[in-house]
Design a protein around this motif. Structure first.
Motif, PDB file in Angstrom:
ATOM      1  N   LEU A   5       0.833  -1.195   0.000  1.00 33.19           N
ATOM      2  CA  LEU A   5       0.000   0.000   0.000  1.00 33.19           C
ATOM      3  C   LEU A   5       0.874   1.254   0.000  1.00 33.19           C
ATOM      4  CD1 LEU A   5      -3.028   0.627   0.039  1.00 33.19           C
ATOM      5  CD2 LEU A   5      -2.915   0.653   2.523  1.00 33.19           C
ATOM      6  N   LYS A   6       1.923   1.235   0.808  1.00 37.22           N
ATOM      7  CA  LYS A   6       2.856   2.369   0.835  1.00 37.22           C
ATOM      8  C   LYS A   6       3.536   2.547  -0.520  1.00 37.22           C
ATOM      9  CE  LYS A   6       5.680   2.515   4.379  1.00 37.22           C
ATOM     10  NZ  LYS A   6       6.453   2.188   5.591  1.00 37.22           N
ATOM     11  N   ALA A   7       3.882   1.447  -1.178  1.00 44.33           N
ATOM     12  CA  ALA A   7       4.526   1.520  -2.491  1.00 44.33           C
ATOM     13  C   ALA A   7       3.576   2.143  -3.521  1.00 44.33           C
ATOM     14  CB  ALA A   7       4.966   0.130  -2.934  1.00 44.33           C
ATOM     15  N   ALA A  38      -6.161  -2.726   0.913  1.00 41.04           N
ATOM     16  CA  ALA A  38      -6.339  -1.673   1.914  1.00 41.04           C
ATOM     17  C   ALA A  38      -7.123  -2.194   3.115  1.00 41.04           C
ATOM     18  CB  ALA A  38      -7.054  -0.473   1.288  1.00 41.04           C
ATOM     19  N   TYR A  39      -8.207  -2.916   2.851  1.00 39.46           N
ATOM     20  CA  TYR A  39      -8.997  -3.477   3.951  1.00 39.46           C
ATOM     21  C   TYR A  39      -8.171  -4.476   4.758  1.00 39.46           C
ATOM     22  CZ  TYR A  39     -13.439  -1.508   2.358  1.00 39.46           C
ATOM     23  OH  TYR A  39     -14.460  -0.649   2.031  1.00 39.46           O
ATOM     24  N   PHE A  43      -6.839  -4.380   8.833  1.00 42.61           N
ATOM     25  CA  PHE A  43      -7.199  -5.346   9.868  1.00 42.61           C
ATOM     26  C   PHE A  43      -6.048  -6.216  10.330  1.00 42.61           C
ATOM     27  CE2 PHE A  43     -11.263  -4.114   8.163  1.00 42.61           C
ATOM     28  CZ  PHE A  43     -11.940  -3.857   9.338  1.00 42.61           C
ATOM     29  N   CYS A  44      -5.012  -6.304   9.528  1.00 44.47           N
ATOM     30  CA  CYS A  44      -3.904  -7.190   9.902  1.00 44.47           C
ATOM     31  C   CYS A  44      -2.650  -6.441  10.344  1.00 44.47           C
ATOM     32  CB  CYS A  44      -3.553  -8.103   8.728  1.00 44.47           C
ATOM     33  SG  CYS A  44      -4.881  -9.212   8.278  1.00 44.47           S
ATOM     34  N   GLU A  45      -2.509  -5.197   9.911  1.00 41.84           N
ATOM     35  CA  GLU A  45      -1.259  -4.491  10.202  1.00 41.84           C
ATOM     36  C   GLU A  45      -1.480  -3.103  10.789  1.00 41.84           C
ATOM     37  OE1 GLU A  45       1.790  -6.270   7.001  1.00 41.84           O
ATOM     38  OE2 GLU A  45       0.166  -5.094   6.107  1.00 41.84           O
ATOM     39  N   TRP A  46      -2.637  -2.884  11.340  1.00 41.01           N
ATOM     40  CA  TRP A  46      -2.978  -1.592  11.935  1.00 41.01           C
ATOM     41  C   TRP A  46      -1.955  -1.163  12.973  1.00 41.01           C
ATOM     42  CZ3 TRP A  46      -6.532   1.978  10.662  1.00 41.01           C
ATOM     43  CH2 TRP A  46      -6.878   2.948  11.606  1.00 41.01           C
ATOM     44  N   ASP A  47      -1.498  -2.096  13.754  1.00 41.60           N
ATOM     45  CA  ASP A  47      -0.582  -1.774  14.849  1.00 41.60           C
ATOM     46  C   ASP A  47       0.794  -1.313  14.374  1.00 41.60           C
ATOM     47  OD1 ASP A  47      -0.130  -4.370  13.921  1.00 41.60           O
ATOM     48  OD2 ASP A  47       0.660  -5.057  15.839  1.00 41.60           O
ATOM     49  N   VAL A  48       1.167  -1.570  13.128  1.00 38.63           N
ATOM     50  CA  VAL A  48       2.476  -1.135  12.627  1.00 38.63           C
ATOM     51  C   VAL A  48       2.359   0.073  11.692  1.00 38.63           C
ATOM     52  CG1 VAL A  48       3.523  -3.417  12.874  1.00 38.63           C
ATOM     53  CG2 VAL A  48       2.466  -2.783  10.698  1.00 38.63           C
ATOM     54  N   MET A  49       1.163   0.522  11.410  1.00 36.07           N
ATOM     55  CA  MET A  49       0.968   1.649  10.497  1.00 36.07           C
ATOM     56  C   MET A  49       1.255   2.966  11.190  1.00 36.07           C
ATOM     57  SD  MET A  49      -2.504   0.886   8.447  1.00 36.07           S
ATOM     58  CE  MET A  49      -2.644  -0.566   7.454  1.00 36.07           C
ATOM     59  N   LEU A  55      -5.207   7.230   9.338  1.00 34.49           N
ATOM     60  CA  LEU A  55      -6.190   8.264   9.008  1.00 34.49           C
ATOM     61  C   LEU A  55      -6.759   8.029   7.604  1.00 34.49           C
ATOM     62  CD1 LEU A  55      -7.496  10.835  10.101  1.00 34.49           C
ATOM     63  CD2 LEU A  55      -5.604  12.125   9.107  1.00 34.49           C
ATOM     64  N   PHE A  56      -5.898   7.727   6.644  1.00 32.99           N
ATOM     65  CA  PHE A  56      -6.342   7.437   5.286  1.00 32.99           C
ATOM     66  C   PHE A  56      -7.334   6.275   5.277  1.00 32.99           C
ATOM     67  CE2 PHE A  56      -5.219   4.145   2.051  1.00 32.99           C
ATOM     68  CZ  PHE A  56      -6.073   4.577   1.054  1.00 32.99           C
ATOM     69  N   LEU A  57      -7.004   5.184   5.951  1.00 32.56           N
ATOM     70  CA  LEU A  57      -7.885   4.010   5.944  1.00 32.56           C
ATOM     71  C   LEU A  57      -9.203   4.285   6.658  1.00 32.56           C
ATOM     72  CD1 LEU A  57      -5.219   1.219   6.401  1.00 32.56           C
ATOM     73  CD2 LEU A  57      -6.599   1.671   4.362  1.00 32.56           C
TER      74      LEU A  57
END
Length: 176
Positions: A5-7, A38-39, A43-49, A55-57
């Motif tokens: 997503l970042k890429a 994105a979804y 749900f799987c990597e929220w803690d590392v974002m 905010l975007f999601l």
């Protein structure tokens, strides 16, 4: 997922507008891939974002409540965890009454409808349920039905508390 997503955004700050612009330039299959990415990332990597992606999601999810609900119910375990209410209409009217704009400033009936639909299986769209919540209120018939199911003075600590059997046995006499 988060890295992919970042890429997609490169060094730009992510936003829903930019995301939609990027997706519009892709073939339909790739659009779906990145939307699901994105979804899943949320749900799987929220803690590392970082905060920008969170905010975007959040904005992406709240821009289309129905699409978000459909994803959660169809593509995650949440779809199997809904609770079937005995009287969904009363709950809906009760919550609508409590969240009425006269009682709380600026309620988001779409957000409320999304939350209810996530927990309880309503067959309506988020928008339609939001409209129902906005316009329906409890009726006197609802209150009478709820009153019949409520034994007043039955809460422990209530100054009129008595055992139900005792109340029934002494019907017509002064309580406790």
């Amino acid at each position: 997922m988060y890295e992919e997503l970042k890429a997609l955004f490169g060094k730009e700050t992510p936003s829903v507008r930019k995301f939609q612009k990027i997706l519009n330039e892709l073939p339909p299959v790739r659009r779906l891939h990145y939307l699901q990415l994105a979804y899943k990332a949320a749900f799987c990597e929220w803690d590392v974002m970082d905060v920008r992606y969170r905010l975007f999601l959040t904005h992406l999810f709240t821009r289309d409540w129905q699409r978000t609900l459909n994803f959660l119910l169809e593509s995650t375990v949440l779809g199997t965890l809904q609770f079937d209410l005995q009287e969904p209409g009363i709950i809906q009217r009760f919550i609508g009454q409590l969240e009425n704009p006269e009682n709380s400033p600026n309620p988001s009936f779409l957000h409320l409808a999304f939350s209810l639909s996530l927990v309880f299986p309503y067959s309506w769209s988020v928008g339609y349920l939001g409209d129902k919540l906005r316009t329906q209120i409890l009726t006197s018939e609802d209150l009478l039905r709820l009153n019949d199911k409520t034994l007043l003075g039955s809460d422990p600590g209530d100054k009129f508390h008595c055992d139900y059997k005792e109340v029934m046995k002494n019907k017509g006499k002064k309580p406790c």
